[in-house]
Scaffold this active site. Structure first.
Site, PDB file in Angstrom:
ATOM      1  N   HIS A   1       0.824  -1.225   0.000  1.00  0.00           N
ATOM      2  CA  HIS A   1       0.000   0.000   0.000  1.00  0.00           C
ATOM      3  C   HIS A   1       0.854   1.269   0.000  1.00  0.00           C
ATOM      4  O   HIS A   1       0.329   2.359  -0.217  1.00  0.00           O
ATOM      5  CB  HIS A   1      -0.939   0.030   1.211  1.00  0.00           C
ATOM      6  CG  HIS A   1      -1.965  -1.056   1.190  1.00  0.00           C
ATOM      7  ND1 HIS A   1      -2.864  -1.209   0.166  1.00  0.00           N
ATOM      8  CD2 HIS A   1      -2.230  -2.065   2.064  1.00  0.00           C
ATOM      9  CE1 HIS A   1      -3.651  -2.254   0.408  1.00  0.00           C
ATOM     10  NE2 HIS A   1      -3.286  -2.795   1.551  1.00  0.00           N
TER      11      HIS A   1
ATOM     12  N   HIS B   1      -6.048  -7.330  -0.794  1.00  0.00           N
ATOM     13  CA  HIS B   1      -6.251  -5.897  -1.008  1.00  0.00           C
ATOM     14  C   HIS B   1      -5.454  -5.403  -2.210  1.00  0.00           C
ATOM     15  O   HIS B   1      -4.347  -5.879  -2.463  1.00  0.00           O
ATOM     16  CB  HIS B   1      -5.831  -5.117   0.250  1.00  0.00           C
ATOM     17  CG  HIS B   1      -6.523  -5.567   1.495  1.00  0.00           C
ATOM     18  ND1 HIS B   1      -5.991  -6.524   2.329  1.00  0.00           N
ATOM     19  CD2 HIS B   1      -7.720  -5.224   2.022  1.00  0.00           C
ATOM     20  CE1 HIS B   1      -6.825  -6.728   3.350  1.00  0.00           C
ATOM     21  NE2 HIS B   1      -7.882  -5.955   3.179  1.00  0.00           N
TER      22      HIS B   1
HETATM   23  C1  OKP Z   1      -3.033  -4.545   4.497  1.00  0.00           C
HETATM   24  B1  OKP Z   1      -2.656  -5.640   3.520  1.00  0.00           B
HETATM   25  C2  OKP Z   1     -11.244  -1.693   6.957  1.00  0.00           C
HETATM   26  C3  OKP Z   1      -9.955  -1.164   7.538  1.00  0.00           C
HETATM   27  C4  OKP Z   1      -8.810  -1.608   6.691  1.00  0.00           C
HETATM   28  C5  OKP Z   1      -6.386  -1.603   6.584  1.00  0.00           C
HETATM   29  C6  OKP Z   1      -6.201  -2.922   5.908  1.00  0.00           C
HETATM   30  C7  OKP Z   1      -4.813  -3.051   5.384  1.00  0.00           C
HETATM   31  C8  OKP Z   1      -4.509  -4.376   4.740  1.00  0.00           C
HETATM   32  N1  OKP Z   1     -12.382  -1.297   7.707  1.00  0.00           N
HETATM   33  N2  OKP Z   1      -7.569  -1.476   7.390  1.00  0.00           N
HETATM   34  O1  OKP Z   1      -3.076  -5.414   2.194  1.00  0.00           O
HETATM   35  O2  OKP Z   1      -3.021  -6.965   3.907  1.00  0.00           O
HETATM   36 ZN    ZN Z   2      -4.161  -7.467   2.308  1.00  0.00          ZN
END
Ligand code: OKP
Ligand code: ZN
Length: 341
Positions: free
Chosen positions: A159, A197
């Site tokens: 990210h 994600h």
């Molecule tokens: C990181 B990776 C949703 C909150 C999301 C962040 C998620 C990050 C994922 N309500 N919080 O891509 O696994």
């Molecule tokens: Zn993720």
């Protein structure tokens, strides 16, 4: 295969995060890495330490002032009279100025961060730098001739973009691995992101480039984090036009639909004919993942590994997400095991 691991990851321990209106223990915990380490050691993978790769290598992917900001953010937060974890609370949305980088710590945080789920604690920078070095070490091992290597990166990275952080990510480990492979002489590198994600940071870093193909399978951003990137109509720009491929999938996606999308992704990689592959390896596609909604099962991870290995490319696998801690080790080991065969 060689798996790059360092206990320095444990210096980053976020404590609590704001999740759907409540402060809950962070999902991205040190025990994730320890469960993976144990499973890889049990499966016979060789654990190696990251090398002391010069920090100047970070600048192939990240903005220098951003790197210095991350390094110093915790100390500044406390020297400017604040307590506890470093968490941003305001961001330049539409109508606010994005060209200003405010002098104070709160404004600087809003400028560099894109969410409030990515705390900075005293040891965060040590872990972040060690994760970046782990990814680049795995890239070095593959550059030197190993067919594949794995980096047990924690915190994750996909990210994080050139000068923004969020989504538990600070520096983009996979992008650093891809850039390292290019700097060591590979002419074209494909990055495939199989985390649940969308890898918005990786996409942004390589958006206008044709020496890196970015392909991602992920939960549809209409409903899934990070919400504001990862749609199918994002295809790259300038020289990078056509070198980004997003395959968003609905919540509830199971193996059959997933495999069909993976076939599409692998076809696009074959057409690009890269000289190396980087895998952003999230296993939060698992059915029991607490923050994700795909339905893959343990037996599917060796199938993913076999399909990736079938590309026949020198491959760097970089750990991203996966929050079902009890199964995270066997799921990662399932993917890696397919490369050994
Ligand atoms: C990181 B990776 C949703 C909150 C999301 C962040 C998620 C990050 C994922 N309500 N919080 O891509 O696994
Ligand atoms: Zn993720």
């Amino acid at each position: 295969m060689k798996a790059v691991y360092t206990p320095l990851h444990a210096r980053h321990e976020g404590g609590f995060e704001l999740y759907r209106g409540q402060l809950v223990p962070t999902f991205e915990t040190p025990d994730r890495a320890e469960f993976i380490r144990a499973a890889l050691a049990a499966a016979g993978h060789e654990l190696v330490q990251p090398r002391e790769i010069p920090e100047s290598r970070l600048l192939g992917v990240h903005d220098a002032e951003f790197v210095e900001f991350l390094r110093g953010a915790y100390a500044r937060w406390h020297s400017e009279g604040r307590q506890g974890h470093v968490i941003p609370s305001g961001f330049p949305a539409r109508g606010l100025r994005r060209d200003r980088r405010p002098r104070g710590i709160s404004g600087s945080l809003g400028y560099y961060a894109f969410d409030a789920s990515t705390p900075i604690v005293a040891g965060t920078w040590d872990a972040v730098l060690a994760a970046a070095r782990s990814a680049m070490t795995a890239a070095a091992i593959v550059s030197e001739g190993e067919p594949a290597a794995y980096a047990l990166c924690r915190p994750p990275g996909h990210h994080a973009a050139r000068s923004t952080y969020g989504g538990y990510c600070y520096l983009n480990n996979a992008a650093l691995a891809a850039q390292y492979l290019l700097d060591e002489g590979r002419r074209r590198v494909a990055v495939i992101d199989v985390d649940y994600h969308h890898g918005n940071g990786t996409q942004e870093i390589f958006w206008e480039r044709d020496d890196v193909l970015f392909v991602s399978l992920h939960g549809d951003p209409e409903t899934e984090y990070p919400w504001f990137l990862g749609y199918a109509d994002e295809r790259g720009a300038g020289r990078g036009e056509g070198h980004t491929l997003n395959l968003p999938l609905p919540a509830g996606t199971g193996w059959d639909e997933y495999q069909a999308a993976l076939d599409t992704a692998l076809d696009s990689i074959r057409r690009y004919a890269p000289e190396a592959l980087v895998v952003s390896l999230g296993v939060d596609t698992f059915v029991a993942d607490p923050i994700s909604s795909f339905k893959l099962e343990g037996r599917h991870y060796p199938l993913i590994g076999a399909l990736l290995a079938d590309l026949g490319l020198p491959t760097v696998l970089v750990q991203e997400g996966g929050y079902a801690v009890a199964e995270i080790g066997s799921n990662v080991a399932g993917v890696l095991g397919a490369f050994a065969d």
